[in-house]
Design a protein around this motif. Structure first.
Motif, PDB file in Angstrom:
ATOM      1  N   GLN A 232       0.847  -1.191   0.000  1.00 48.71           N
ATOM      2  CA  GLN A 232       0.000   0.000   0.000  1.00 48.71           C
ATOM      3  C   GLN A 232       0.881   1.240   0.000  1.00 48.71           C
ATOM      4  O   GLN A 232       1.833   1.332   0.774  1.00 48.71           O
ATOM      5  CB  GLN A 232      -0.902   0.006   1.233  1.00 48.71           C
ATOM      6  CG  GLN A 232      -1.895   1.161   1.298  1.00 48.71           C
ATOM      7  CD  GLN A 232      -2.702   1.148   2.580  1.00 48.71           C
ATOM      8  OE1 GLN A 232      -2.170   0.897   3.656  1.00 48.71           O
ATOM      9  NE2 GLN A 232      -4.000   1.398   2.472  1.00 48.71           N
ATOM     10  N   ASN A 264      -1.395   2.851  -4.763  1.00 52.08           N
ATOM     11  CA  ASN A 264      -1.415   1.403  -4.619  1.00 52.08           C
ATOM     12  C   ASN A 264      -2.373   1.042  -3.495  1.00 52.08           C
ATOM     13  O   ASN A 264      -2.058   1.224  -2.315  1.00 52.08           O
ATOM     14  CB  ASN A 264      -0.017   0.873  -4.299  1.00 52.08           C
ATOM     15  CG  ASN A 264       0.897   0.891  -5.511  1.00 52.08           C
ATOM     16  OD1 ASN A 264       0.793   0.056  -6.403  1.00 52.08           O
ATOM     17  ND2 ASN A 264       1.787   1.882  -5.545  1.00 52.08           N
ATOM     18  N   PRO A 266      -4.412  -1.983  -1.709  1.00 51.33           N
ATOM     19  CA  PRO A 266      -4.413  -3.450  -1.661  1.00 51.33           C
ATOM     20  C   PRO A 266      -5.791  -4.076  -1.759  1.00 51.33           C
ATOM     21  O   PRO A 266      -5.915  -5.295  -1.874  1.00 51.33           O
ATOM     22  CB  PRO A 266      -3.764  -3.759  -0.306  1.00 51.33           C
ATOM     23  CG  PRO A 266      -3.984  -2.538   0.512  1.00 51.33           C
ATOM     24  CD  PRO A 266      -3.982  -1.383  -0.440  1.00 51.33           C
ATOM     25  N   SER A 269      -9.452  -8.325   1.239  1.00 55.49           N
ATOM     26  CA  SER A 269      -8.781  -9.587   1.522  1.00 55.49           C
ATOM     27  C   SER A 269      -9.738 -10.520   2.243  1.00 55.49           C
ATOM     28  O   SER A 269     -10.575 -10.069   3.039  1.00 55.49           O
ATOM     29  CB  SER A 269      -7.536  -9.366   2.395  1.00 55.49           C
ATOM     30  OG  SER A 269      -6.550  -8.629   1.695  1.00 55.49           O
ATOM     31  N   GLN A 281      -2.629  -8.399   1.765  1.00 50.95           N
ATOM     32  CA  GLN A 281      -3.448  -8.213   0.584  1.00 50.95           C
ATOM     33  C   GLN A 281      -3.719  -9.589  -0.024  1.00 50.95           C
ATOM     34  O   GLN A 281      -3.027 -10.556   0.265  1.00 50.95           O
ATOM     35  CB  GLN A 281      -2.776  -7.273  -0.407  1.00 50.95           C
ATOM     36  CG  GLN A 281      -1.317  -7.587  -0.729  1.00 50.95           C
ATOM     37  CD  GLN A 281      -1.127  -8.711  -1.713  1.00 50.95           C
ATOM     38  OE1 GLN A 281      -1.891  -8.853  -2.637  1.00 50.95           O
ATOM     39  NE2 GLN A 281      -0.115  -9.519  -1.513  1.00 50.95           N
ATOM     40  N   ALA A 284      -2.101  -9.124  -6.041  1.00 49.99           N
ATOM     41  CA  ALA A 284      -1.525  -7.831  -6.394  1.00 49.99           C
ATOM     42  C   ALA A 284      -0.867  -7.948  -7.780  1.00 49.99           C
ATOM     43  O   ALA A 284      -0.639  -9.050  -8.276  1.00 49.99           O
ATOM     44  CB  ALA A 284      -0.509  -7.422  -5.324  1.00 49.99           C
TER      45      ALA A 284
END
Length: 787
Positions: A232, A264, A266, A269, A281, A284
């Motif tokens: 992140q 960015n 994530p 999850s 995460q 990715a």
């Protein structure tokens, strides 16, 4: 009732403050010596005028309008230290909530009266956003990229209810943002430097100057944040400048807005993975990179005390690049006939460009799919309106009429690559092979041409000194043309038109009570993104790949609202209690939703019939000499009014056919039924202020659970603290603590294909429930220098 709250996690926060030098600007006049005023929880109730159209210059006493309106000022935005539009919207206004599907703190979906304004494709955009009269919803998907708005340069934000004059997408209302310039901002400058937890460092500054009839304003900011979750991070740079000229009757401004961001996020999850590692995460990368350039020209001219015209013209360029790592649809074939190849879900050999098969190049290893897209949009437009305040047969009258034109040219491209997946962090790695599977997943390159035309009129007449009647209407026309550059079936031409009316009454019962009620209609045309992904055979990935071009119907919303508002003066020192109580109901016909497809990570847009959003909003604000407080409560019941069946996707409540049936009366996902926010600020000494704000929110159904067959996302309570000390007349130190009680909570939930990806931290995970966790406790601090 509010769901049970999660337990605390380990406390981790830091506090950071540094000094910043102040550059001199020779053009400006010498700044007047001032002391930075302490920030109070709410000061917007002193604002008595609001715009009746997106263009500045049409302001009217808000008590004459038959709709709920609110205003956030510069002080409202800076309650936590540095200006923060998103936090102010979330905590200080009734009817607004935020969720963070992407996991980035700068990319939320703003929910307003049950409708959404989001930077993410796939979200039904139901809120119109304007910046100095320029439409800020991007042409390709009507998305709103909050990271591109320079918070420090905002003068005020008017939050409007559903009003047809604000054009397309104003189903749930509109945000009308007015920017600073050299005439509405004090001469001189300000520089802020702040930072703290999660590696956050932020520097921003502004300067305004005036000489004779000419004035300028410039603001810049740089933000970096490492983030608290794996992979992140946030990097944002922006510059806003305005050059203006005015005399007694004419005012002209030219402005420039530059922004660049790399975010960015994530994303969500699986909950079993989050229990093992709250930072983890799922897959990715999840990257969104934006570049934005906008030139604007706006002005006004007063022909007389009662008649004036306002206008604007603009050009903007927007580039967005998205990288999205996903679970693979293509895996090693099970049957011996295709041994050594990759196959899709139905055991059909996977194909690449030219029709060739794709070998099992990882020899049975873990595969991942990289969905990548690029959007380049050139937008341009102009609008013109006249404002006429005069008496008709002795009745006070306020009339606004105008026209607008917006055009855009967009080039969109997208490709899927099959590659490997790192075993522990679940990150895609290449070089990868391009996937080209007609009818399922193909490379896309399409050019889009948009034309939007509007004509509007609004009139408020005082039938008596206390009773005001308002009527308005707007004609919207939209033409959307798509041209497939790869020779596929994306090409198509679409046109939509509609007249939306509105009417209502406002009656001033006493000096401290005003009652109002009204009816309005608004519409939104399907976006190019939706038109290109609009059927079961033409589904697209969550990263927005488009493979077909069937028609969709436009969405039409009909809103009824009524309320009571007013302000009590408690004594001669201007201590006051303000209140706003409102009821609303919006029925949307032909609503468009993103429906799951049978193919993993694919969905499509469809008209599903009617939806309804109704509820109540309460706002209270108390202002005393040494302290102030506010309280907001919102109840929202958002339901489907039509039934439909969709593929369950990863929803575990699927029937024997793998479907779920959404029935009339089921709740829309992602919308909390109850939300309570509040805050208090205290002047402890003449130089020291401190305050708290909180957010108490009920649970909501997960996205993907439109049939309401699973338990809700848990509710939460969040408490924040902020303080400021005016050390010297030109030097202020400020600090804040977010999530003071260190609650673990979630603002967004959905389902993920947990079983399709090996989770090293939770190898036995099978639960598809997937959440976007919010940040733990964090401490931030900084300094503010004025000159």
């Amino acid at each position: 009732m509010l769901s049970k709250l999660y337990r605390r996690t380990e406390t981790r926060w830091g506090l950071f403050a540094v000094c910043l030098g102040c550059p001199a600007v020779a053009f400006a006049q010498t700044a007047t010596t001032t002391t930075t005023s302490p920030v109070y929880a709410q000061d917007s109730e002193d604002i008595t005028v609001i715009g009746t159209s997106p263009l500045p210059g049409s302001s009217i006493d808000r008590n004459r309008l038959p709709a709920r309106t609110s205003v956030l000022t510069q002080n409202s935005l800076s309650s936590e230290g540095t200006p923060d539009l998103l936090h102010a919207l979330d905590t200080q206004l009734a009817g607004v909530s935020l969720n963070y599907a992407s996991g980035s703190p700068y990319q939320p979906t703003v929910m307003m009266n049950g409708f959404e304004a989001s930077p993410l494709q796939g979200v039904a955009q139901g809120v119109a956003v304007y910046m100095d009269g320029i439409r800020f919803n991007q042409a390709f998907g009507d998305t709103v990229n909050w990271d591109l708005i320079p918070d420090m340069a905002i003068s005020r934000v008017a939050v409007e209810g559903s009003n047809p004059v604000f054009g397309l997408n104003a189903l749930g209302g509109a945000l009308n943002i007015n920017m600073k310039n050299g005439f509405n901002t004090r001469a001189g400058g300000e520089a802020d430097m702040s930072g703290g937890s999660f590696g956050k460092i932020q520097a921003e500054g502004e300067y305004a100057g005036r000489r004779g009839n000419t004035a300028f304003y410039v603001a810049a900011r740089e933000v970096h944040e490492d983030g608290w979750r794996d992979l992140q991070s946030s990097d944002i740079q922006s510059l806003y400048a305005d050059l203006g000229w005015k005399d007694e009757r004419t005012e002209i401004h030219g402005n420039l807005d530059l922004a660049n961001s790399v975010l960015n996020g994530p994303g969500t999850s699986p909950i079993q993975l989050l229990r093992a590692d709250p930072k983890a995460q799922f897959t990715a990368p999840n990257l969104m990179a934006n570049k934005f350039i906008q030139f604007g020209l706006n002005g006004r001219h007063e022909f007389s005390q009662h008649l004036s015209i306002q206008g604007q013209a603009f050009y903007s360029y927007f580039q967005q690049r998205v990288l999205n790592g996903n679970a693979a649809n293509d895996t090693p074939c099970d049957d011996s006939e295709n041994a050594g190849l990759l196959c899709s879900d139905d055991d059909t050999p996977s194909r690449t460009v030219g029709g060739g098969t794709i070998p099992d190049f990882l020899n049975g290893g873990m595969y991942s799919e990289m969905d990548q897209q690029t959007t380049n949009t050139n937008s341009y437009g102009a609008s013109l309106q006249e404002t006429f305040t005069h008496n008709i047969f002795g009745f006070k009258n306020h009339e606004v009429a105008g026209v607008s034109y917006n055009g855009a040219q967009t080039m969109f491209s997208a490709t899927s690559l099959i590659g490997g997946l790192t075993p522990y962090t679940r990150v895609y790695y290449g070089p990868g092979v391009v996937i080209d599977e007609p009818g399922d997943n193909v490379p896309v390159r399409v050019s889009v041409s948009d034309t939007y035309v509007g004509a509007f009129v609004a009139d408020t007449i005082d039938i008596t000194p206390r009773l005001s009647l308002t009527g308005s209407a707007r004609y919207n026309f939209a033409e959307i043309n798509l041209h497939d550059q790869n020779g596929g079936d994306l090409s198509g031409n679409h046109a939509y038109g509609r007249v939306n009316p509105a009417a209502g009454l406002s009656y001033r019962l006493t000096d401290w009570a005003n009652i109002y009620g009204g009816y309005s209609e608004a519409n939104r045309a399907p976006t190019p993104a939706e038109l290109s992904c609009a059927g079961p055979e033409n589904s697209c990935s969550l990263a927005n790949f488009f493979v077909g071009d069937p028609d969709l119907k436009q969405v039409v919303a009909r809103t009824y609202e009524a309320g009571l508002r007013g302000r009590f003066l408690l004594n001669k020192k201007h201590n006051s209690l303000s209140y706003d109580l409102g009821l609303f109901r919006t029925d949307a016909d032909n609503d468009i939703v993103f429906i799951n497809s049978e193919t993993l990570n694919r969905a499509y847009f469809a008209n599903i019939g009617g939806t309804r959003r109704q509820g109540a909003k309460v706002h209270l604000s108390l202002q005393l000499s040494r302290w102030s407080a506010y309280l907001n409560y919102t109840y929202t019941k958002a339901t489907y009014r039509s039934s439909f069946t969709e593929d369950a996707g990863s929803n575990p409540a699927a029937d024997a056919d793998g479907d779920v049936t959404v029935r009339r009366g089921n709740r829309l996902p992602g919308i909390p039924s109850s939300k309570l926010t509040g805050g208090v600020d205290m002047r402890i000494t003449s130089i020291w202020t401190a305050g708290f704000d909180f957010d108490l929110q009920s649970g909501q159904y997960l996205y993907g659970d439109e049939a309401n067959l699973n338990s809700k996302l848990p509710g939460f309570f969040v408490l924040n603290f902020h303080t400021a000390v005016q050390v010297l007349p030109h030097l202020q130190v400020f600090g804040s603590i977010a999530n003071l009680t260190n609650r673990r909570y979630y603002t967004y939930g959905t389902f993920s294909p947990t079983s399709s990806v090996y989770l090293a931290q939770a190898p036995n995970a099978t639960n598809p429930r997937s959440y976007s966790p919010s940040a733990p406790i964090g401490g931030f601090g900084g300094i503010r220098v004025t000159f």
